[in-house]
Structures are given as structure tokens and as C-alpha cells.
Scaffold this motif. Structure first.
Motif, PDB file in Angstrom:
ATOM      1  N   GLY A 161      90.740  81.032  41.896  1.00  0.00           N
ATOM      2  CA  GLY A 161      91.802  80.664  42.925  1.00  0.00           C
ATOM      3  C   GLY A 161      92.123  79.373  43.246  1.00  0.00           C
ATOM      4  O   GLY A 161      92.888  78.822  43.903  1.00  0.00           O
ATOM      5  N   LEU A 162      91.178  78.392  42.640  1.00  0.00           N
ATOM      6  CA  LEU A 162      91.486  76.725  42.794  1.00  0.00           C
ATOM      7  C   LEU A 162      92.526  76.185  42.045  1.00  0.00           C
ATOM      8  O   LEU A 162      93.019  75.325  42.655  1.00  0.00           O
ATOM      9  CB  LEU A 162      90.275  76.007  42.662  1.00  0.00           C
ATOM     10  N   PHE A 163      92.847  76.796  41.159  1.00  0.00           N
ATOM     11  CA  PHE A 163      93.712  76.153  40.100  1.00  0.00           C
ATOM     12  C   PHE A 163      94.736  77.431  39.490  1.00  0.00           C
ATOM     13  O   PHE A 163      94.033  78.461  39.371  1.00  0.00           O
ATOM     14  CB  PHE A 163      93.281  75.186  39.043  1.00  0.00           C
ATOM     15  N   VAL A 164      95.923  77.140  39.005  1.00  0.00           N
ATOM     16  CA  VAL A 164      96.451  78.110  38.360  1.00  0.00           C
ATOM     17  C   VAL A 164      96.788  77.374  36.847  1.00  0.00           C
ATOM     18  O   VAL A 164      97.258  76.295  36.820  1.00  0.00           O
ATOM     19  CB  VAL A 164      98.072  78.746  39.165  1.00  0.00           C
ATOM     20  N   LEU A 165      96.805  78.021  35.839  1.00  0.00           N
ATOM     21  CA  LEU A 165      96.666  77.405  34.448  1.00  0.00           C
ATOM     22  C   LEU A 165      97.680  78.160  33.616  1.00  0.00           C
ATOM     23  O   LEU A 165      97.893  79.445  33.701  1.00  0.00           O
ATOM     24  CB  LEU A 165      95.227  77.663  33.875  1.00  0.00           C
ATOM     25  N   GLY A 166      98.233  77.363  32.706  1.00  0.00           N
ATOM     26  CA  GLY A 166      99.171  77.816  31.839  1.00  0.00           C
ATOM     27  C   GLY A 166     100.612  78.080  32.251  1.00  0.00           C
ATOM     28  O   GLY A 166     100.829  77.494  33.378  1.00  0.00           O
ATOM     29  N   ALA A 167     101.300  78.976  31.383  1.00  0.00           N
ATOM     30  CA  ALA A 167     102.827  79.189  32.052  1.00  0.00           C
ATOM     31  C   ALA A 167     102.939  80.570  32.730  1.00  0.00           C
ATOM     32  O   ALA A 167     103.758  80.959  33.371  1.00  0.00           O
ATOM     33  CB  ALA A 167     103.883  78.942  31.063  1.00  0.00           C
ATOM     34  N   VAL A 168     101.903  81.539  32.270  1.00  0.00           N
ATOM     35  CA  VAL A 168     101.920  82.772  32.888  1.00  0.00           C
ATOM     36  C   VAL A 168     101.405  83.187  34.132  1.00  0.00           C
ATOM     37  O   VAL A 168     101.893  83.551  35.293  1.00  0.00           O
ATOM     38  CB  VAL A 168     101.655  83.891  31.885  1.00  0.00           C
ATOM     39  N   GLN A 169      99.926  82.586  34.317  1.00  0.00           N
ATOM     40  CA  GLN A 169      99.427  82.724  35.633  1.00  0.00           C
ATOM     41  C   GLN A 169     100.168  82.134  37.074  1.00  0.00           C
ATOM     42  O   GLN A 169     100.293  82.988  38.096  1.00  0.00           O
ATOM     43  CB  GLN A 169      97.776  82.224  35.634  1.00  0.00           C
ATOM     44  N   PRO A 170     100.791  80.851  36.707  1.00  0.00           N
ATOM     45  CA  PRO A 170     101.374  80.540  37.950  1.00  0.00           C
ATOM     46  C   PRO A 170     102.597  81.262  38.575  1.00  0.00           C
ATOM     47  O   PRO A 170     102.565  81.338  39.533  1.00  0.00           O
ATOM     48  CB  PRO A 170     101.733  79.001  37.339  1.00  0.00           C
ATOM     49  N   VAL A 171     103.296  81.827  37.390  1.00  0.00           N
ATOM     50  CA  VAL A 171     104.458  82.612  37.974  1.00  0.00           C
ATOM     51  C   VAL A 171     104.033  84.021  38.419  1.00  0.00           C
ATOM     52  O   VAL A 171     104.619  84.442  39.622  1.00  0.00           O
ATOM     53  CB  VAL A 171     105.286  82.919  36.767  1.00  0.00           C
ATOM     54  N   MET A 215      90.256  68.807  27.612  1.00  0.00           N
ATOM     55  CA  MET A 215      91.310  68.438  27.032  1.00  0.00           C
ATOM     56  C   MET A 215      91.803  69.219  25.606  1.00  0.00           C
ATOM     57  O   MET A 215      92.719  69.229  25.086  1.00  0.00           O
ATOM     58  CB  MET A 215      91.184  67.005  26.574  1.00  0.00           C
ATOM     59  N   ASN A 216      90.884  70.102  25.198  1.00  0.00           N
ATOM     60  CA  ASN A 216      90.945  70.997  23.796  1.00  0.00           C
ATOM     61  C   ASN A 216      91.677  72.116  24.167  1.00  0.00           C
ATOM     62  O   ASN A 216      92.267  72.919  23.435  1.00  0.00           O
ATOM     63  CB  ASN A 216      89.446  70.983  23.172  1.00  0.00           C
ATOM     64  N   HIS A 217      91.710  72.550  25.695  1.00  0.00           N
ATOM     65  CA  HIS A 217      91.966  73.964  25.996  1.00  0.00           C
ATOM     66  C   HIS A 217      93.047  73.951  26.923  1.00  0.00           C
ATOM     67  O   HIS A 217      93.958  75.008  26.787  1.00  0.00           O
ATOM     68  CB  HIS A 217      90.955  74.789  26.162  1.00  0.00           C
ATOM     69  N   LEU A 218      92.731  73.293  27.896  1.00  0.00           N
ATOM     70  CA  LEU A 218      93.639  73.582  29.025  1.00  0.00           C
ATOM     71  C   LEU A 218      95.106  73.262  29.005  1.00  0.00           C
ATOM     72  O   LEU A 218      95.942  73.959  29.367  1.00  0.00           O
ATOM     73  CB  LEU A 218      93.310  72.600  30.298  1.00  0.00           C
ATOM     74  N   PRO A 219      95.646  72.179  28.145  1.00  0.00           N
ATOM     75  CA  PRO A 219      96.939  72.212  27.775  1.00  0.00           C
ATOM     76  C   PRO A 219      97.605  73.142  26.876  1.00  0.00           C
ATOM     77  O   PRO A 219      98.806  73.514  26.468  1.00  0.00           O
ATOM     78  CB  PRO A 219      97.140  70.768  27.217  1.00  0.00           C
ATOM     79  N   MET A 220      96.826  73.927  26.265  1.00  0.00           N
ATOM     80  CA  MET A 220      97.388  75.054  25.135  1.00  0.00           C
ATOM     81  C   MET A 220      97.854  76.482  25.872  1.00  0.00           C
ATOM     82  O   MET A 220      97.679  76.635  27.160  1.00  0.00           O
ATOM     83  CB  MET A 220      95.997  75.108  24.258  1.00  0.00           C
ATOM     84  N   LYS A 276      89.779  87.296  30.589  1.00  0.00           N
ATOM     85  CA  LYS A 276      88.778  87.512  29.884  1.00  0.00           C
ATOM     86  C   LYS A 276      87.911  86.341  29.345  1.00  0.00           C
ATOM     87  O   LYS A 276      86.697  86.345  29.244  1.00  0.00           O
ATOM     88  CB  LYS A 276      89.373  88.198  28.258  1.00  0.00           C
ATOM     89  N   ASP A 277      88.684  85.231  29.355  1.00  0.00           N
ATOM     90  CA  ASP A 277      88.016  84.113  28.980  1.00  0.00           C
ATOM     91  C   ASP A 277      87.419  83.465  30.245  1.00  0.00           C
ATOM     92  O   ASP A 277      88.029  83.083  31.213  1.00  0.00           O
ATOM     93  CB  ASP A 277      88.743  83.073  28.310  1.00  0.00           C
ATOM     94  N   PRO A 278      86.072  83.155  30.548  1.00  0.00           N
ATOM     95  CA  PRO A 278      85.590  82.814  31.855  1.00  0.00           C
ATOM     96  C   PRO A 278      85.910  81.491  32.237  1.00  0.00           C
ATOM     97  O   PRO A 278      85.907  81.028  33.199  1.00  0.00           O
ATOM     98  CB  PRO A 278      84.203  83.026  31.698  1.00  0.00           C
ATOM     99  N   ASP A 279      86.302  80.676  31.041  1.00  0.00           N
ATOM    100  CA  ASP A 279      86.363  79.391  31.051  1.00  0.00           C
ATOM    101  C   ASP A 279      87.908  79.154  31.846  1.00  0.00           C
ATOM    102  O   ASP A 279      88.189  77.638  32.307  1.00  0.00           O
ATOM    103  CB  ASP A 279      86.475  78.527  29.812  1.00  0.00           C
ATOM    104  N   VAL A 280      88.741  80.073  31.921  1.00  0.00           N
ATOM    105  CA  VAL A 280      90.031  79.792  32.796  1.00  0.00           C
ATOM    106  C   VAL A 280      90.090  80.648  33.964  1.00  0.00           C
ATOM    107  O   VAL A 280      91.014  80.992  34.433  1.00  0.00           O
ATOM    108  CB  VAL A 280      91.212  80.429  31.666  1.00  0.00           C
ATOM    109  N   ASN A 281      88.791  81.137  34.202  1.00  0.00           N
ATOM    110  CA  ASN A 281      88.761  81.641  35.766  1.00  0.00           C
ATOM    111  C   ASN A 281      88.223  80.629  36.787  1.00  0.00           C
ATOM    112  O   ASN A 281      87.288  80.018  36.967  1.00  0.00           O
ATOM    113  CB  ASN A 281      87.869  82.792  35.578  1.00  0.00           C
ATOM    114  N   MET A 282      89.362  80.247  37.363  1.00  0.00           N
ATOM    115  CA  MET A 282      89.203  79.085  38.317  1.00  0.00           C
ATOM    116  C   MET A 282      88.906  79.423  39.697  1.00  0.00           C
ATOM    117  O   MET A 282      89.147  78.659  40.611  1.00  0.00           O
ATOM    118  CB  MET A 282      90.516  78.227  38.341  1.00  0.00           C
TER     119      MET A 282
END
Length: 445
Positions: free
Chosen positions: A238-248, A341-346, A230-236
Motif C-alpha cells: 500500500g505504500l506505492f502503486v505501480l504500473g498502469a493497472v493497479q493505480p486505476v 530499474m530493470n522491472h519497475l518501468p515495465m 503473484k510477484d512479491p517484488d511488486v507487493n508494496m
């Protein structure tokens, strides 16, 4: 009724619903692309046809299909009475008296306390703009551009002068990016139309970008920050996987578009250097042309006409093109580190339909206040306050911050504050952690 305001379907035999009275279970069924209802202040609206005409973009309002949108409605619209005129034709009923005012997953105590805080901030004048602040900010942007051109005009096109010129242009572009952000959030003028007009000038004439493109992406980000899909800023892409859910999820499905366990390393090659000069520039151009947004395209063209008119006599066409590309390259590094830095580590999760305050706090963190940090980040070091109050002028974030922190302590919601350096380091740490999670799932699950 007007578009989207058609009457609800006739209740099925045995339905507990009276005409125009709905339960949350019934509202939540209408969340598909072709059938969308939402709730604002207990009133139920059919927005199916209206989404295409929604000024903020169809995808933004559709994010709230099947749920309560009261808090987002209040946060994004400066003149609620004016907007309610558009809602009247869409009204199809209200929630049943026995139904709660919010979705079941939302915390009513937090919602009520946050609404009291918002009302108090209004009374304290924290949504009022200081015109001089934004005039000075615009002035220093124009001064940087004039200085960049003057340096080359006076001292020639040597490497040292050219590098200094590029640095000044990149600084001007970065600061213009923060300024267009202010107008895009309707936080400068009382009248929305003046914000929209100046927004087109700043993002179009000063940056060569599109206001419509920015609105459609950025408001989706604010509506559902760090919500996967839903958040376009975390739509990478396929170049990156983010957070703890998507990578798994990627690991279990054996998805390997990139060697994600090394993403914290190739981020330095693909992220900061390429986002603005390549990704954004292509997105903006294709969006304006595909949507036939000739107004935004005209504004953007004025930037390029002005830029090349000023620099072609000094550098020639290709030299001017290289200078602009290098300035974009420098600006891109600035932009990526500040915004990530405000969002990606959260926390990054699938939709939970939590209350506004909890949703924003779990996905954002702040960076310590200082004169430099405020200027460098466009006051987005107060990312928490900005996400809670997107229409609040940025020069007032520090005034509401103590009240936000107190409310977080009351309800046990984390309020995270970092140094600028730690915020940047955490971006890399987060990417490495997510990459390791992907590798473990890929190999062992």
C-alpha cells in the motif's frame, strides 16, 4: 500413491474425459489452494499435497496450478531426470490427444523457437561455469571486508576513516548480494546440493540473511515477474502503486493509503533508505523464527558474531551497531536502484498466462554493458537473459544476448536496452506516471 498423487476424482456422468485423460478446461478447474493440478510435457500432475514439501517453496509451484508449467520446470531445475523421480507419484494422467501442449494463450511458435535456443545454448556450453570467475569474486568481497577493518585498526575511528570503512562494507555487502544470487539460482556448481550449501554460507555468514527466505521470495518473482498479486517484488504493502493497472484500480475503489500522486517524491525517503536496514532485516528475522528455520538462523548469527567480534573493540557496541546500520543504508540505495530499474518501468498486469519468453521480456529490460555496469549490477544489467535463463552463469549472458535479441526481432517482442542513468531516471518517471493515473481515477472515476 505418495503425497499429492491421489487419483483424480471420478468423472461426472456425461463427462468427455476418459480415465486419466484430461482437457485443458478440466485442468484449469484445479487451481484453488486446496486443489491444484499442473501440466509438464503433456503429463498431468496433482500437486495438492506436494506443494508443502516442494524444496523451492509451496507458493512457487502453486503459481502454476491449472496451467502448463513445462517451461518453468525446465528453467529452474538443473537435473530434470532427478526431479522427475519426485513427479512420478504425482502423475494422474495426460492431456487428451486433441488438446494442444500449451495453454490456449501461449504462442507455440515462440515456445518452440525458445526451446531450440535453450538447447543450443546448452550445446554451446553457456550453462558451464568458470570457477575462477566466482573465486575471484568471492576473493574481492573478502578483501573489501579485510580492508575496511584494517583502515580503522591502523588509522583510528575518525569521521573520514569511518565513512570510508562504511563505504567499503557497503560495497562488500552489495557484491556479496550478487554472489549469493548466483548460488541461489544454482548457476555455479553442477550439483544442486553444493549450490544450496554455499548459498547458505554466502547469504548467511557474509550477509546475515536467510537462504530460505530469499528462495521463497525470489523464485516467485522469477516465475511471475511483474504479475500483480503473484510477484512479491511488486507487493508494496500500500505504500506505492505501480504500473498502469493497479493505480486505476486503487483510484476507482477510492483507496488512499498514501498520497500516491507524490510517490515519486517520497520514494526517496521510504524506498532506497529503508528497504534493507528496516524492511528486509525485519522480514528475515520474523521469517526464520516463525518457520523455526534454525539452520538459517545459525548461519546468520555467525555473521553478527564475526562482525561484532571485529568492530566492538574499535567502536564499542553502539558505535559498531551505528556503523553497520549506515553500511546497510548505503547498500540499500545500491540494491534498490539496480533491481528496480530493470522491472519497475515495465509492464505490470494481472495474470495472462503467456509463454515464458513473452512473460519475461515484457517485464524486464537491460542496461548497457560495460565493465563498471557488469560489476555494479552483478551482471543484472543483462536482466532479460537472466530471466530467460536463470541457471546460466552470469559471465555468459553477453554471449547469448545477440541470439535472444534476434529471436525477439523475429517474433516482434520488444527488447529494451537503456543506459544506466536512463534506467534510474525511468524508475522515478514510472512512479510519477502511476501516481498521476491514480489521482485521475480517484477524482474522476
Amino acid at each position: 500413491m505418495g503425497g499429492g498423487g491421489q487419483l483424480a476424482d471420478t468423472p461426472e456422468p456425461g463427462s468427455s474425459r476418459d480415465a486419466g485423460v484430461f482437457t485443458w478446461e478440466e485442468v484449469q478447474k484445479h487451481s484453488s489452494r486446496k486443489d491444484q493440478w499442473l501440466v509438464i510435457n503433456r503429463k498431468v500432475y496433482n500437486i495438492t499435497q506436494w506443494t508443502k514439501r516442494h524444496p523451492g517453496g509451496s507458493s512457487v509451484i502453486s503459481l502454476y496450478a491449472g496451467e502448463d508449467a513445462t517451461e518453468a520446470f525446465t528453467a529452474f531445475h538443473p537435473d530434470l531426470n532427478f526431479v522427475r523421480k519426485f513427479l512420478k507419484p504425482l502423475l494422474i494422467g495426460e492431456l487428451a490427444a486433441a488438446e494442444p501442449s500449451q495453454d490456449p494463450n501461449k504462442n507455440i511458435a515462440i515456445i518452440q523457437d525458445f526451446e531450440r535456443l535453450r538447447v543450443q545454448a546448452e550445446k554451446d556450453g553457456l550453462f558451464k561455469t568458470k570457477p575462477l570467475f566466482f573465486c575471484l569474486h568471492l576473493g574481492h568481497i573478502l578483501l573489501l571486508e579485510i580492508l575496511a577493518w584494517t583502515l580503522v585498526w591502523l588509522w583510528g575511528t575518525g569521521w573520514t576513516v569511518t565513512l570510508l570503512c562504511a563505504a567499503l562494507l557497503a560495497t562488500s555487502q552489495a557484491q556479496a548480494g550478487w554472489l549469493q544470487h548466483d548460488f541461489g539460482h544454482l548457476s555455479v556448481f553442477k550439483k544442486s546440493r553444493w549450490n544450496h550449501l554455499v548459498h547458505k554460507f554466502v547469504i548467511g555468514h557474509l550477509k546475515g540473511a536467510s537462504a530460505s527466505w530469499w528462495n521463497h521470495l525470489h523464485y516467485r518473482h522469477h516465475s511471475k515477474p511483474n504479475v500483480l498479486d503473484k510477484d512479491p517484488d511488486v507487493n508494496m504493502s500500500g505504500l506505492f502503486v505501480l504500473g498502469a493497472v493497479q493505480p486505476v484500480e486503487y483510484g476507482i475503489k477510492k483507496i488512499k493509503h498514501m498520497p500516491y500522486n507524490h510517490q515519486h517524491q517520497y520514494f526517496f525517503l521510504l524506498g532506497p533508505p529503508l528497504l534493507i536496514p528496516v524492511v528486509f532485516n525485519l522480514q528475515i528475522l520474523t521469517t526464520m523464527i516463525s518457520r523455526r528455520d534454525w539452520v538459517d538462523l545459525s548461519w546468520a548469527m555467525t555473521y553478527y558474531i564475526r562482525y561484532y567480534f571485529c568492530f566492538v573493540p574499535l567502536y564499542g557496541f553502539w558505535g559498531s551497531f551505528a556503523l553497520q546500520l549506515f553500511a546497510r543504508f548505503l547498500e540499500s540505495h545500491w540494491f534498490v536502484w539496480v533491481t528496480q530499474m530493470n522491472h519497475l518501468p515495465m509492464e505490470m498486469e494481472h495474470e495472462k498466462r503467456q509463454d515464458w519468453m513473452t512473460t519475461q521480456l515484457l517485464s524486464t529490460c537491460n542496461v548497457e554493458q560495460s565493465f563498471f555496469n557488469d560489476w555494479f549490477s552483478g551482471h543484472l544489467n543483462f536482466q532479460i537473459e537472466h530471466h530467460l535463463f536463470p541457471r546460466m552463469p552470469r559471465h555468459n549472458y553477453h554471449l547469448v544476448a545477440p541470439q535472444v535479441r534476434a529471436l525477439c526481432e523475429k517474433h516482434g517482442i520488444p527488447y529494451e536496452m537503456k543506459s544506466l542513468w536512463r534506467g534510474m531516471v525511468d524508475v522515478v518517471r514510472s512512479l510519477k506516471k502511476s501516481g498521476d493515473l491514480w489521482l485521475d481515477a480517484y477524482l474522476h472515476k
